[in-house]
Scaffold this active site. Structure first.
Site, short mmCIF file in Angstrom:
data_model
loop_
_atom_site.label_atom_id
_atom_site.label_comp_id
_atom_site.label_asym_id
_atom_site.label_seq_id
_atom_site.Cartn_x
_atom_site.Cartn_y
_atom_site.Cartn_z
NE ARG A 92 44.71 47.37 -13.65
CZ ARG A 92 45.19 46.61 -14.64
NH1 ARG A 92 44.38 45.91 -15.41
NH2 ARG A 92 46.48 46.54 -14.85
CG HIS A 136 48.00 48.34 -19.57
ND1 HIS A 136 47.05 47.87 -18.68
CD2 HIS A 136 48.08 47.39 -20.54
CE1 HIS A 136 46.58 46.70 -19.09
NE2 HIS A 136 47.19 46.38 -20.23
CD GLU A 181 49.24 41.18 -17.93
OE1 GLU A 181 49.66 41.08 -19.09
OE2 GLU A 181 48.18 40.65 -17.57
CG ASN A 310 46.28 41.46 -14.70
OD1 ASN A 310 45.65 41.97 -13.76
ND2 ASN A 310 46.84 42.18 -15.66
CE1 TYR A 312 42.15 37.97 -19.20
CE2 TYR A 312 44.30 38.50 -18.33
CZ TYR A 312 43.06 38.90 -18.78
OH TYR A 312 42.72 40.23 -18.78
CD GLU A 374 44.39 43.01 -17.41
OE1 GLU A 374 44.45 42.03 -18.20
OE2 GLU A 374 45.11 44.01 -17.52
C1 FCB Z 1 46.48 41.08 -20.40
C2 FCB Z 1 46.63 42.56 -20.66
C3 FCB Z 1 45.37 43.25 -21.09
C4 FCB Z 1 44.55 42.37 -22.02
C5 FCB Z 1 44.38 40.98 -21.48
C6 FCB Z 1 43.54 40.07 -22.33
O1 FCB Z 1 47.70 40.45 -20.55
O2 FCB Z 1 47.07 43.21 -19.49
O3 FCB Z 1 45.71 44.47 -21.66
O4 FCB Z 1 45.06 42.40 -23.28
O5 FCB Z 1 45.64 40.41 -21.27
#
Ligand code: FCB
Length: 467
Positions: A92, A136, A181, A310, A312, A374
């Site tokens: 990607r 992006h 995002e 995505n 985290y 992600e």
């Molecule tokens: C996301 C972004 C990516 C990267 C990660 C850690 O929000 O899409 O570019 O910076 O965080």
């Protein structure tokens, strides 16, 4: 570069539950243009909003910028060989709009497009599926000067740019993601000002949200209309798993508001064709109105072949009249730490949130296949005296999160792929180069790439899956 040796498989590692995933599951690594390419003014590229923002004193840690980054623009063939060497079947990456259409309008820049044609050809030659993200975050500065995403015209400019990319690559690329995002583009860029273009105008952030989504809808329809070969269209959202700190009505309302602005404000128009009424009311209480015109919501709610997720971390919310954490939530909401370990970004490691999120998406928005576009973690990695990068915390992060994905699949979520963020250490936006998210370590002085232990682990996992 010592990245060419293929990592060997060991049988002893615990299986996170791979049998729950479909046989044609995509395993990939992810990057984005501004974070890795460098070559900021080569071959006709013009400044993006990030080039400009990086020059604002205090905007980015260490006043870092993407002028050189990982020098990927020049090292692309070796980097693709490195990706293929990992054994993944998808990559990607994003297209830099100011490389392809330097003025944000008008004709394509052939030299910019050539780079992506060569990248796609290299990937395909090595059996790696290209997974393109059209946007992006690197908006051409000239478009920001004309109003940026808060201006409706930018959505139409986005569609024109996407057509140029499709004309060049449409015959060879199956997977297309419109936006990465949009919440970050809108709220971090136009409300909090911690991302480019650094504006602090809440009403502009809401307008940006709508125009980003409109741009998505225009491009999604146009990609299908113009397709000459079968293609799949999606969008990537940063979605968080959200819980309330207690059953107290104040905490439940904090959850509703935070989840509303971060998740439902995007999911509902895309997948249900309407903005969530409670979020619209929250915004109107702040004097903010989404600039919706007749037909916009139908345009936005194009069928999605995949929803990119995505993930985290997880957030638990409580009502707190003294707090104002931004993010467009409005005042009075506090995030309650869960006492979990944190990554170098300060984000708590809570893989169970990923299972909950994926199961929720399957339940609340059924019928749309999910891809984790992600997931990953920053740690303060160093090259050890043995020349290797030992990153056991990142290995454990990936292991526990992939296990969380498998659990969600076991519980019925329709998940088609997983992309590790990131292929290599890179420019981490406002954090500059000090945050390392890569499977591959980059020494920025020499541009030497070194596979971290996590890269070798991921590679073995993918190999085990394909056996
Ligand atoms: C996301 C972004 C990516 C990267 C990660 C850690 O929000 O899409 O570019 O910076 O965080």
């Amino acid at each position: 570069m010592n990245s060419t040796t293929a990592p060997t498989a060991t049988a002893a590692e615990p299986d996170p539950g791979l049998a729950h995933l479909p046989a044609d599951f995509l395993w990939g690594v992810a990057t984005s243009s501004y974070q890795i390419e460098g070559a900021a003014s080569e071959d006709g590229r013009t400044p993006s909003i990030w080039d400009t923002f990086c020059r604002v004193p205090g905007a980015v840690v260490g006043q870092h910028n993407g002028d050189v980054a990982c020098d990927h623009y020049r090292r692309m063939p070796e980097d693709v060989a490195m990706i293929a060497g990992l054994g993944v079947n998808a990559y990607r990456f994003s297209i830099a709009w100011p490389r392809v259409q330097p003025h944000g309008r008008g004709p394509a820049n052939a030299r910019g497009l050539d780079f992506y044609k060569r990248l796609v050809d290299e990937l395909l030659a090595r059996g790696v599926q290209p997974w393109i993200t059209l946007y992006h975050w690197d908006l051409p500065q000239e478009l920001e000067d004309m109003g940026g995403w808060p201006a409706r015209d930018t959505a139409y400019r986005f569609a024109d740019y996407a057509a140029l990319v499709q004309t060049a690559l449409g015959d060879r690329v199956e997977h297309w993601t419109t936006l990465n995002e949009p919440w970050c583009s809108a709220y971090l860029g136009y409300a909090e000002g911690m991302h480019a273009p650094g504006r602090r105008e809440p009403a502009a952030a809401a307008a940006a949200t709508h125009h980003l989504l409109l741009g998505h809808g225009l491009v999604a329809q146009q990609l299908r209309d113009r397709a000459t070969t079968p293609l799949k269209v999606g969008i990537t959202l940063n979605l968080s798993d959200h819980l309330a700190a207690s059953d107290d009505p104040g905490d439940l309302d904090a959850l509703r508001r935070a989840d509303g602005i971060a998740n439902r404000l995007y999911l509902d128009p895309l997948l249900r064709g309407a903005y969530p009424a409670d979020v619209v009311a929250d915004l109107e209480r702040q004097g903010i109105k989404l600039p919706v015109r007749d037909g916009d919501l139908e345009q936005i709610a194009q069928p999605l072949d995949t929803l990119g997720v995505n993930y985290y971390s997880h957030n638990t919310y409580a009502a707190d009249p003294r707090a104002d954490e931004g993010g467009g939530y409005g005042a009075g909401i506090r995030t309650v730490p869960q006492g979990a370990e944190r990554t170098a970004m300060g984000w708590e490691v809570l893989p169970e949130g990923l299972t909950r999120l994926l199961v929720r998406l399957g339940r609340d928005y059924p019928g749309t296949p999910l891809v984790i576009t992600e997931n990953g973690a920053a740690y303060d990695d160093e090259v050890a005296p043995d020349g290797q990068v030992h990153d056991p915390l990142r290995v454990e992060y990936f292991r526990s999160h992939i296990a969380a994905v498998c659990r969600a699949a076991e519980q019925g979520a329709d998940i088609r792929g997983y992309f590790a963020w990131s292929l290599m250490d890179n420019f981490e936006w406002a954090e500059g180069y000090r945050r390392r998210f890569g499977l591959v370590h980059v020494d920025y002085a020499t541009q030497r790439r070194t596979l971290k232990d996590s890269a070798q682990w991921y590679s073995r996992l993918v190999e085990r899956f394909s056996r």
